[in-house]
Design an enzyme around this catalytic site. Structure first.
Site, PDB file in Angstrom:
ATOM      1  N   TYR A  25     -12.333  -2.848  -2.224  1.00  0.00           N
ATOM      2  CA  TYR A  25     -12.782  -2.880  -0.824  1.00  0.00           C
ATOM      3  C   TYR A  25     -14.304  -2.857  -0.697  1.00  0.00           C
ATOM      4  CZ  TYR A  25      -8.011  -2.313   1.016  1.00  0.00           C
ATOM      5  OH  TYR A  25      -6.695  -2.495   1.353  1.00  0.00           O
ATOM      6  N   HIS A  77      -1.471  -5.653   1.652  1.00  0.00           N
ATOM      7  CA  HIS A  77      -2.753  -6.336   1.440  1.00  0.00           C
ATOM      8  C   HIS A  77      -2.486  -7.740   0.918  1.00  0.00           C
ATOM      9  CE1 HIS A  77      -6.816  -7.250   0.074  1.00  0.00           C
ATOM     10  NE2 HIS A  77      -6.216  -7.773  -0.985  1.00  0.00           N
ATOM     11  N   GLU A 124      -9.735 -10.134  -7.066  1.00  0.00           N
ATOM     12  CA  GLU A 124      -8.711  -9.084  -6.972  1.00  0.00           C
ATOM     13  C   GLU A 124      -7.700  -9.163  -8.117  1.00  0.00           C
ATOM     14  OE1 GLU A 124      -7.368  -9.570  -2.922  1.00  0.00           O
ATOM     15  OE2 GLU A 124      -9.323  -8.946  -2.132  1.00  0.00           O
ATOM     16  N   LYS A 152       0.844  -1.196   0.000  1.00  0.00           N
ATOM     17  CA  LYS A 152       0.000   0.000   0.000  1.00  0.00           C
ATOM     18  C   LYS A 152       0.885   1.255   0.000  1.00  0.00           C
ATOM     19  CE  LYS A 152      -3.724  -2.285   2.600  1.00  0.00           C
ATOM     20  NZ  LYS A 152      -4.427  -2.237   3.923  1.00  0.00           N
ATOM     21  N   ASN A 189      -1.362  -0.111   7.604  1.00  0.00           N
ATOM     22  CA  ASN A 189      -0.803  -1.453   7.823  1.00  0.00           C
ATOM     23  C   ASN A 189      -0.051  -2.009   6.614  1.00  0.00           C
ATOM     24  OD1 ASN A 189      -3.010  -2.070   6.281  1.00  0.00           O
ATOM     25  ND2 ASN A 189      -3.963  -3.468   7.751  1.00  0.00           N
TER      26      ASN A 189
HETATM   27  P1  IDP Z   1      -7.069  -7.185   5.740  1.00  0.00           P
HETATM   28  O1  IDP Z   1      -6.353  -6.080   4.981  1.00  0.00           O
HETATM   29  O2  IDP Z   1      -6.166  -7.807   6.763  1.00  0.00           O
HETATM   30  O3  IDP Z   1      -7.717  -8.203   4.832  1.00  0.00           O
HETATM   31  P2  IDP Z   1      -9.746  -6.110   6.186  1.00  0.00           P
HETATM   32  O4  IDP Z   1     -10.612  -6.370   7.361  1.00  0.00           O
HETATM   33  O5  IDP Z   1     -10.122  -6.727   4.875  1.00  0.00           O
HETATM   34  O6  IDP Z   1      -8.240  -6.508   6.583  1.00  0.00           O
HETATM   35  O7  IDP Z   1      -9.653  -4.535   6.014  1.00  0.00           O
HETATM   36  C1  IDP Z   1      -9.068  -3.999   4.869  1.00  0.00           C
HETATM   37  C2  IDP Z   1      -8.219  -2.827   5.250  1.00  0.00           C
HETATM   38  O8  IDP Z   1      -9.056  -1.798   5.794  1.00  0.00           O
HETATM   39  C3  IDP Z   1      -7.179  -3.089   6.338  1.00  0.00           C
HETATM   40  O9  IDP Z   1      -5.994  -3.696   5.856  1.00  0.00           O
HETATM   41  C4  IDP Z   1      -6.931  -1.684   6.844  1.00  0.00           C
HETATM   42  O10 IDP Z   1      -6.076  -0.957   5.961  1.00  0.00           O
HETATM   43  C5  IDP Z   1      -8.330  -1.066   6.759  1.00  0.00           C
HETATM   44  N1  IDP Z   1      -9.030  -1.172   8.040  1.00  0.00           N
HETATM   45  C6  IDP Z   1      -9.628  -2.263   8.563  1.00  0.00           C
HETATM   46  N2  IDP Z   1     -10.153  -1.997   9.764  1.00  0.00           N
HETATM   47  C7  IDP Z   1      -9.891  -0.683   9.994  1.00  0.00           C
HETATM   48  C8  IDP Z   1     -10.189   0.208  11.072  1.00  0.00           C
HETATM   49  O11 IDP Z   1     -10.810  -0.158  12.081  1.00  0.00           O
HETATM   50  N3  IDP Z   1      -9.727   1.489  10.940  1.00  0.00           N
HETATM   51  C9  IDP Z   1      -9.045   1.930   9.850  1.00  0.00           C
HETATM   52  N4  IDP Z   1      -8.754   1.133   8.824  1.00  0.00           N
HETATM   53  C10 IDP Z   1      -9.168  -0.158   8.884  1.00  0.00           C
HETATM   54 MG    MG Z   2      -9.316  -8.048   3.566  1.00  0.00          MG
END
Ligand code: IDP
Ligand code: MG
Length: 165
Positions: free
Chosen positions: A60, A128, A139, A20, A125
């Site tokens: 997303y 992805h 995807e 990212k 984070n």
């Molecule tokens: P993942 O990336 O581990 O699959 P997902 O639940 O699919 O996690 O969420 C996608 C992305 O959305 C996360 O990697 C993160 O960047 C963002 N995200 C998820 N939960 C939160 C939150 O509570 N606050 C801000 N960003 C979030």
């Molecule tokens: Mg995800």
């Protein structure tokens, strides 16, 4: 032709992994690619781009009702840094890709994982990974849907990396 997610459950399984914008900005592209390469996975797709809003919204789509959705899409698309999109192939790459990334919230990610080693906030984070064969198909199609964008090639290392036992 085989599907975009390859053949899940075989050494031809494929997943979509992305660095990212925060990971690109912080100079972590080579480390993240290197971890997958050194593990023995095969790089079959690679591109650098600022995704359109349409692409990020679709990528997303499952999260569109979440309060953080707008901020998430802006962070992915605002062009302050691009995204590196990749397709990796190999045994259990969908599951192992997620293990290598670590927990979504870096504060819960173990040491030795990408998130556990390099980041601190769920909203930054750095990477992805597809969470299932269905997500990988969707995807890879979104990010690498053009003809020839996923490259089928034979690694000469394969017999040294993959065995039946
Ligand atoms: P993942 O990336 O581990 O699959 P997902 O639940 O699919 O996690 O969420 C996608 C992305 O959305 C996360 O990697 C993160 O960047 C963002 N995200 C998820 N939960 C939160 C939150 O509570 N606050 C801000 N960003 C979030
Ligand atoms: Mg995800």
């Amino acid at each position: 032709a085989i599907p975009l997610h390859g053949v899940p459950g075989t050494s031809k399984e494929r997943t979509f992994i992305a660095v990212k914008p925060d990971g690109v900005q912080r100079g972590l592209v080579s480390d993240i690619i290197g971890r997958f390469e050194k593990r023995g996975y095969k790089l079959v797709g690679l591109k650098l781009l600022v995704p359109s809003k349409a692409l990020a919204n679709e990528h997303y789509a499952d999260l569109s009702s979440k309060p953080f959705f707008k901020g998430l899409v802006d962070y992915m698309t605002n062009g302050k840094a691009p995204v590196v999109g990749m397709v990796w192939e190999g045994p259990s790459v969908i599951k192992q890709g997620r293990v290598m990334l670590g927990a979504t919230d870096p504060k819960a990610a173990g040491p030795g994982t990408i998130r556990g080693d390099y980041c601190l906030s769920i909203g930054r984070n750095i990477c992805h990974g597809s969470d299932s064969a269905e997500s990988a198909e969707k995807e890879i199609g979104l990010w690498f849907g053009g003809k020839g964008e996923v490259v089928d090639w034979t690694s000469n290392n394969e017999e040294w990396v993959v065995s039946d036992n």
